[in-house]
Design an enzyme around this catalytic site. Structure first.
Site: not given
Ligand code: 5RP
Length: 230
Positions: A32, A34, A110
């Protein structure tokens, strides 16, 4: 919250997590935007202080590519006994540190990495923190062979499933499956729904991550960082 501000917060939370990574450990790295900042900070630590890790496993080809661009060697989960620490993002996290994940469609790997980790840290900006899981569609990964039957079953349960699309085609995950996003907010009984989905044939995995996260690092718009531990 505007996107630039949100990105700044994501970056801050990611830095706090990157500083917690111990040299020589086995590290799990999520997926993602972050986590993308987190990998950048790891890259900086590698450059500045020569950070090395025993093993790194990750949950998407995107993160793998970025880690490799910094010279980290990425291993498969199957080749690693246990992960010391996994750092990942989340779409929502509640006051019990339960979460919704899968916005990036990487939920299956994940969850597999997370449950095989001694410790899980999530990095989020404050917009993701909620009292009760809500405000984000719940991703459910389903096998293509039974996707229509699963969709009908979930419709009958009032869970409002819709296929996640990639243009005019159904989005396919890393494993060649589809994602049904359930439009229910708030999720009234997360444990009950998780149990139901865990027992629905054709469901590969779902984005309810309950009792998995040990610590959340929240970056707030007032400039502070909150570390919430289970
Ligand atoms: C991917 C995820 C990510 O951790 C979640 O969507 C958060 O994403 P971002 O950091 O782009 O907001 O679960 O499957």
């Amino acid at each position: 919250m505007d996107k630039n501000m949100q990105d700044e917060l994501k970056k801050e939370a990611a830095k706090v997590a990157a500083d917690k990574v111990q040299a020589g450990s086995v590290l799990g790295v999520g997926t993602g935007s972050t986590v993308k900042f987190f990998i950048d900070w790891l890259g900086e630590r590698k450059e500045k202080e020569g950070l090395t890790l025993k093993h790194i496993v990750t949950t998407s080809s995107r993160s793998k590519k970025q880690l490799e661009s910094y010279g980290f060697k990425v291993d498969e989960l199957a080749d690693v006994d246990e992960v010391d620490l996994t750092v990942d993002g989340a779409d929502r996290v509640d006051s019990q540190l339960n979460g919704i994940k899968g916005g990036g469609a990487a939920l299956t790997l994940e969850k597999n990495v997370a449950v095989n980790s001694k410790k899980n840290i999530w990095i989020v900006d404050e917009s993701k923190v909620v009292d009760h899981l809500s405000g984000f569609k719940l991703p459910v990964e389903v096998l293509p062979v039974s996707c229509m039957q699963v969709k009908k079953r979930l419709e009958k349960e009032g869970l409002n499933p819709e296929f996640r699309m990639d243009g005019n085609k159904k989005l396919t995950t890393h494993y060649g499956n589809y994602i049904l996003d359930l439009n229910i907010s708030p999720i009234p009984v997360p444990n009950g729904l998780a149990d139901y989905l865990d027992h629905t044939v054709g469901v590969v995995e779902h984005g309810l991550f309950l009792g998995i996260c040990d610590e959340v690092i929240v970056a707030k718009s007032n400039g502070t960082i909150q570390e919430i531990k289970r």
